[in-house]
Enzyme design. Structure first.
Site, PDB file in Angstrom:
ATOM      1  N   LYS A 116      59.745  -1.054  -2.624  1.00 40.16           N
ATOM      2  CA  LYS A 116      60.520  -0.042  -1.593  1.00 40.16           C
ATOM      3  C   LYS A 116      62.154  -0.715  -1.389  1.00 40.16           C
ATOM      4  O   LYS A 116      62.711   0.243  -1.809  1.00 40.16           O
ATOM      5  CB  LYS A 116      59.871   1.456  -1.593  1.00 40.16           C
ATOM      6  CG  LYS A 116      58.048   1.200  -2.358  1.00 40.16           C
ATOM      7  CD  LYS A 116      58.352   2.635  -3.278  1.00 40.16           C
ATOM      8  CE  LYS A 116      56.977   2.919  -3.008  1.00 40.16           C
ATOM      9  NZ  LYS A 116      55.628   2.932  -2.790  1.00 40.16           N
ATOM     10  N   ARG A 292      56.937   0.398 -15.735  1.00 38.56           N
ATOM     11  CA  ARG A 292      56.574   0.787 -16.677  1.00 38.56           C
ATOM     12  C   ARG A 292      56.398   2.293 -17.279  1.00 38.56           C
ATOM     13  O   ARG A 292      56.798   2.731 -16.843  1.00 38.56           O
ATOM     14  CB  ARG A 292      54.590   0.305 -15.623  1.00 38.56           C
ATOM     15  CG  ARG A 292      54.704   1.981 -14.954  1.00 38.56           C
ATOM     16  CD  ARG A 292      52.866   2.125 -14.593  1.00 38.56           C
ATOM     17  NE  ARG A 292      53.024   3.184 -13.700  1.00 38.56           N
ATOM     18  CZ  ARG A 292      53.242   3.373 -12.442  1.00 38.56           C
ATOM     19  NH1 ARG A 292      53.795   2.903 -12.110  1.00 38.56           N
ATOM     20  NH2 ARG A 292      53.040   4.857 -12.206  1.00 38.56           N
TER      21      ARG A 292
END
Lengths: 500, 165
Positions: A116, A292
């Site tokens: 992140k 994803r």
């Protein structure tokens, strides 16, 4: 086009990918742990291979075993589903080294977005708006205090390496910050093996709105509309819908263009999702990117008319996107409920066990993506997602009406499920008016449920007597339960005597 | 049939007599015509004076439930000719009560000892399954007669965790 795809996953998403393979004439290979031989994805696949004991680390996360099966079965591609190895850059690299196509982004793109803090740094460079805070891990409590003073309280401490609420702490006051940082760091270390924690401004009652993107390997990237995912319990999504009631066409275009820029900055290919926090003034801030296919992809499929899994496979096979941004239209409204084997009366405690009765809704505007079947025993070892129930309508009102109707038809017997939670949400006025933010579900769950209406106790009283009488009469399915003459009963008993 | 049934702890007097195509039912003195179709095992379509209900019977380790639509009711039926006589709700029940494991898991903490006094609804032990903890509570006031498990024991659904008398 691929001849054979191995699905490195289980449950409803494995069934989803197997269905796409069947539709495209591709042979599907399932993998299963010792706990999953009887699971639906194995029953539906063309081929299936065992990959080890029940524990995920020894089976679905064991990439040498999975690659060994892929090679042995002659699979030319692997679809990782979501969770498990889907965002594991090492696995993606290992597939590529083995000459097997990983259906998803490259390892490099995963690396760029997987951390992140690295993602925030990349966004900073690309000029993408993100939640104010630090873009690097915090080195000390002093540094944390400094940043927090700049951005203003309340602040959120977050783990760089993962999510799901782990390594997160909300801090309102400067005096609590040092202790919260210590706690967040040790939790992150335990959960992800990485103690890196960064800091963000905590936005008050934000909405969590994410944008689906799709990119081919020829450099074309498009956005496919947003999903409203604010209904969460402990930072896990429970109900999603598309479109979001607060996003108009102009905001969608602006968010979509930012999402595309994020994907391009990361060199992203295949399906991905950019998550945003949206404040009460409808300002949106980049939160993170999921590299994803997501659980909630069906709502996007229904409002765009596109099949995301087909497109993932086609992109991975080298095809260009068969449409441009201007060809994509949003139509209607879709809502998804995640049906979990959990007991809402016992703080959503998991409820594994045998499903003794299953009644599944159907009819107009209903889609059900399921990994369960009647007679199946839900294993203890994995995430207890049973199925996704999705409704689609011409507008939000119709999608709600269809969802409420189908929740009445749905029945899972033998284990506990969270169906009653969705009935409660769908009946709730704030939900119906679209008044949502990430605090919504906590507020609903702590509010008074009101008196539980149970007006049919007398029906239950009569029913239990009728059941008992029918048990003793040996009535058969479908028969109008009427008294059988003594002669008939004897004849039936005689006939059955010869049967094992 | 002429019996007492208990739904969510409340008693009803139920009489069911076969009549053409179904039954004449008398529930707490009120008469109505009932018929039923067996949809499949443990599932009935019950018609009571014209209104149709789908009822499912679910037996589990914690007792029998009847689902009318999607609302569950705890159900028991008692034969008034039985020697045990009539009982009220579980909290006042004088018979020893077993605390049963509702799912497979592990006993991680035992809160009370054998011979300890316990109130109805008080937690006796804590179980863990799928990384979540669940408190197992006593259904009645009484004394812990026996705890046949130890901390750390793995248990199956239906295993006896404690007996309260």
């Amino acid at each position: 086009m691929f001849k054979k795809i191995l699905i490195a996953n289980r449950g409803e998403i494995a069934v989803r990918v197997i269905r796409a393979c069947r539709e495209m004439g591709i042979t599907s290979v399932a993998v299963f742990s010792e706990a999953d031989r009887a699971s639906l994805h194995v029953l539906k696949a063309d081929e299936a291979y065992s990959i080890g004991p029940a524990a995920a680390t020894e089976s679905y996360l064991n990439f040498s075993r999975i690659l060994e099966v892929a090679t042995r079965s002659g699979a030319d591609a692997i679809h990782p589903g979501y969770g498990f190895l889907s965002e594991n850059a090492k696995f993606a690299r290992a597939c590529s080294d083995a000459g097997i196509k990983f259906i998803g982004p490259t390892a490099g793109a995963m690396d760029a977005m997987g951390s992140k803090t690295r993602a925030r740094q990349a966004m900073e460079k690309a000029g993408i708006p993100f939640v104010p805070g630090s873009s690097r891990g915090l080195d000390s409590a002093e540094q944390a205090v400094q940043v927090a003073d700049e951005i203003g309280y309340p602040v959120m401490l977050k783990a760089a390496a993962g999510g799901g609420g782990k390594g997160m702490r909300l801090v309102h006051r400067r005096e609590d910050l040092a202790a919260a940082l210590d706690a967040a760091r040790s939790e992150a270390q335990r959960a992800f093996g990485d103690a890196e924690v960064y800091i963000e401004k905590a936005i008050v009652n934000p909405r969590h709105i994410e944008m689906q993107i799709l990119a081919d390997e020829q450099g074309h990237t498009v956005y496919l509309g947003e999903r409203e995912c604010s209904i969460q319990r402990r930072h896990q999504k429970v109900l999603e819908e598309s479109p979001s009631v607060v996003v108009d066409a102009d905001m969608r275009r602006r968010m979509g263009e930012v999402a595309v820029r994020v994907a391009e900055a990361a060199g992203y290919t295949n399906a991905g999702t950019i998550e945003f926090l949206v404040d009460q003034q409808r300002n949106f801030y980049f939160l993170e990117m999921n590299t994803r296919l997501q659980v909630e992809h069906p709502v996007t499929e229904l409002i765009t008319g596109l099949d995301l899994v087909h497109l993932q496979i086609r992109i991975a096979a080298g095809e260009s996107l068969p449409f441009k941004q201007e060809d994509i239209a949003i139509r209607g409204h879709a809502i998804e409920c995640r049906i979990y084997a959990e007991d809402p009366e016992q703080n959503f405690f998991p409820s594994p066990g045998k499903i003794t009765l299953l009644a599944v809704p159907s009819g107009p505007g209903i889609r059900e993506d399921s990994g369960m079947y009647e007679g199946w025993t839900v294993p203890i070892d994995y995430d207890p997602l049973l199925a996704k129930l999705i409704s689609y309508g011409a507008d939000r009102q119709q999608a709600i009406a269809r969802m409420r109707r189908s929740l009445h038809e749905y029945f899972v017997g033998g284990i506990k499920s969270n169906l009653s939670l969705f009935r409660r949400i769908l009946d709730d006025k704030d939900f119906q008016e679209g008044k949502l933010d990430t605090g919504y579900l906590d507020r609903l769950l702590t509010s008074d449920a009101g008196e539980v209406q149970k007006p049919e106790a007398e029906v239950a009283a009569i029913a239990i007597g009728v059941f008992a009488m029918l048990d003793s009469e040996g009535a058969d399915n479908g028969e109008l339960a009427h008294p059988v003459s003594g002669w008939k009963r004897m004849a039936r008993a005689e006939a059955l005597r010869g049967v094992e | 049939m002429n019996t007492i049934v208990q739904i969510d702890g409340k008693e009803y007097r139920l009489k069911l007599e076969r009549a053409a195509g179904g039954w004449v039912c008398v529930l707490d003195g009120r008469e109505m015509i009932v018929d039923a179709v067996v949809v499949r095992r443990d599932v009935l379509s019950l018609r009571i004076t014209g209104r149709v209900y789908e009822v499912k019977r679910e037996a589990s380790v914690t007792g029998t439930h009847l689902w009318v639509g999607h609302t569950p009711y705890a159900a028991e039926w008692r034969d008034p000719r039985s020697l045990r006589g009539r009982k009220r709700n579980a909290a006042d029940d004088e018979s020893p009560k077993k605390l049963i494991a509702p799912m497979p898991g592990k006993v991680i903490r035992i809160l009370l000892q054998e011979k300890a006094q316990v109130e109805a609804g008080q937690s006796v032990l804590v179980m863990e399954a799928m990384k979540m903890q669940n408190e197992i509570k006593s259904p009645r006031k009484g004394t812990i007669q026996k705890i046949p498990v130890i901390e750390g024991a793995n248990v199956n659904a239906g295993d006896v965790l404690a007996i309260v008398e």
